[in-house]
Design a protein around this motif. Sequence first.
Motif, short mmCIF file in Angstrom:
data_model
loop_
_atom_site.label_atom_id
_atom_site.label_comp_id
_atom_site.label_asym_id
_atom_site.label_seq_id
_atom_site.Cartn_x
_atom_site.Cartn_y
_atom_site.Cartn_z
N MET A 1 0.69 -1.21 -0.01
CA MET A 1 0.07 -0.24 0.04
C MET A 1 0.83 1.16 -0.03
O MET A 1 1.75 1.35 0.95
N LYS A 4 0.06 6.69 -3.75
CA LYS A 4 -0.63 6.84 -4.83
C LYS A 4 -1.73 6.30 -4.91
O LYS A 4 -2.77 6.33 -5.28
N THR A 5 -1.87 4.96 -4.46
CA THR A 5 -2.75 4.05 -4.18
C THR A 5 -4.03 4.54 -3.42
O THR A 5 -5.18 4.33 -3.75
N THR A 8 -5.73 7.20 -5.31
CA THR A 8 -6.54 6.64 -6.51
C THR A 8 -7.86 6.24 -5.59
O THR A 8 -9.08 6.52 -6.11
N THR A 31 -4.65 0.70 -15.12
CA THR A 31 -3.70 0.92 -13.94
C THR A 31 -4.61 1.19 -12.50
O THR A 31 -4.07 0.38 -11.67
N VAL A 32 -5.44 1.85 -12.58
CA VAL A 32 -6.39 2.31 -11.52
C VAL A 32 -6.96 1.00 -11.11
O VAL A 32 -7.17 0.56 -9.92
N GLN A 35 -4.58 -1.23 -9.46
CA GLN A 35 -3.99 -0.58 -8.06
C GLN A 35 -5.13 -1.13 -7.07
O GLN A 35 -4.86 -1.46 -5.84
N ILE A 36 -6.39 -1.07 -7.28
CA ILE A 36 -7.42 -1.59 -6.52
C ILE A 36 -7.50 -2.70 -6.15
O ILE A 36 -7.66 -3.15 -5.02
N LYS A 38 -4.92 -5.12 -6.13
CA LYS A 38 -3.74 -5.16 -5.36
C LYS A 38 -3.99 -4.72 -4.04
O LYS A 38 -3.62 -5.30 -3.09
N LEU A 39 -4.60 -3.64 -3.76
CA LEU A 39 -4.86 -2.92 -2.53
C LEU A 39 -5.89 -3.87 -1.85
O LEU A 39 -5.59 -4.52 -0.35
#
Length: 295
Positions: A1, A4-5, A8, A31-32, A35-36, A38-39
């Motif tokens: 985490m 930037k994440t 977003t 990309t967004v 990111q989510i 992965k989070l």
Amino acid sequence: MDLKTLKTFHLIVQYGSFNRAAEEMNYAQSTVTMQIQKLESELGVKLIERGKEISLTEAGRLFHDQSLQITKNMEYLQTSLSNLKSGDAGHIRIGVTEPTASYRLPGFLRDFMTEHPNIRISVEISNTPTLRERVLKGEIDFALSTAPDLGSELHFEPLFQEEFAVLMPENHPLAQREVIVPEEFRGYRLLITSATCPYRRKLEMILQESGNIMLDTMEIGSMTALKHYVENGLGIALVPKIMIEPGINGTTVRMVSGSLISMTFGILCKASAHPLQLASGKLYQQLKLYLKELE
């Protein structure tokens, strides 16, 4: 985490749209999305319900509420570190001797701290031997002082000559003379500073050069207090000229002949720290320019 994440995620919640968040962050939508994903994988919970309209899960609402302050704190930390790196923020510890502590430094610091509001400054006022030791121990960043006994661990940059004159009551017998020679101090009480004061040692050297003159002396622990003792008729004193300009009621000033009555004043720091960096370096450079103008 990472920050930037988190940003977003907050933009997705703010706009209710992955597309809008991607535009704001200048990312591709994929990309967004990654990111989510992965989070959510890192946290082990689902944060966002995807559909025609997005909504937060219970875990998403909890994470959103508590991560807002984390994001603010991280942004503040990043800004603080950036300001520190550029020399626009920080805490500087300086030491300074009199009379510069009272007569030169306040006006300079007023202007400097107005120009650099995120720089915090601590000022320690002491004599040169004490400040020399404090610099060596790393307890202050640098000092404004007379020239100390130097070693390989110290760097001293001379900036100007502190000039001296004799201050005396206006009705004093020596006030009849335009210029005084050191021998004429004999027979009159001379106000002197403490034994550790470089100005006191300078005075003693002058008197030795004139033949080891024995004097009636009175020790006053403060350089800046000397003029007040003279004003009250307790004796005469050899003092820096900056302390007696303009004149003091009931007193007069005379020059001294013979040896050059002055002392070298400059900036002292650790040799390993020179040239100083960050906020200390910025203050150091501006102080140099300011003090050199006094020559």
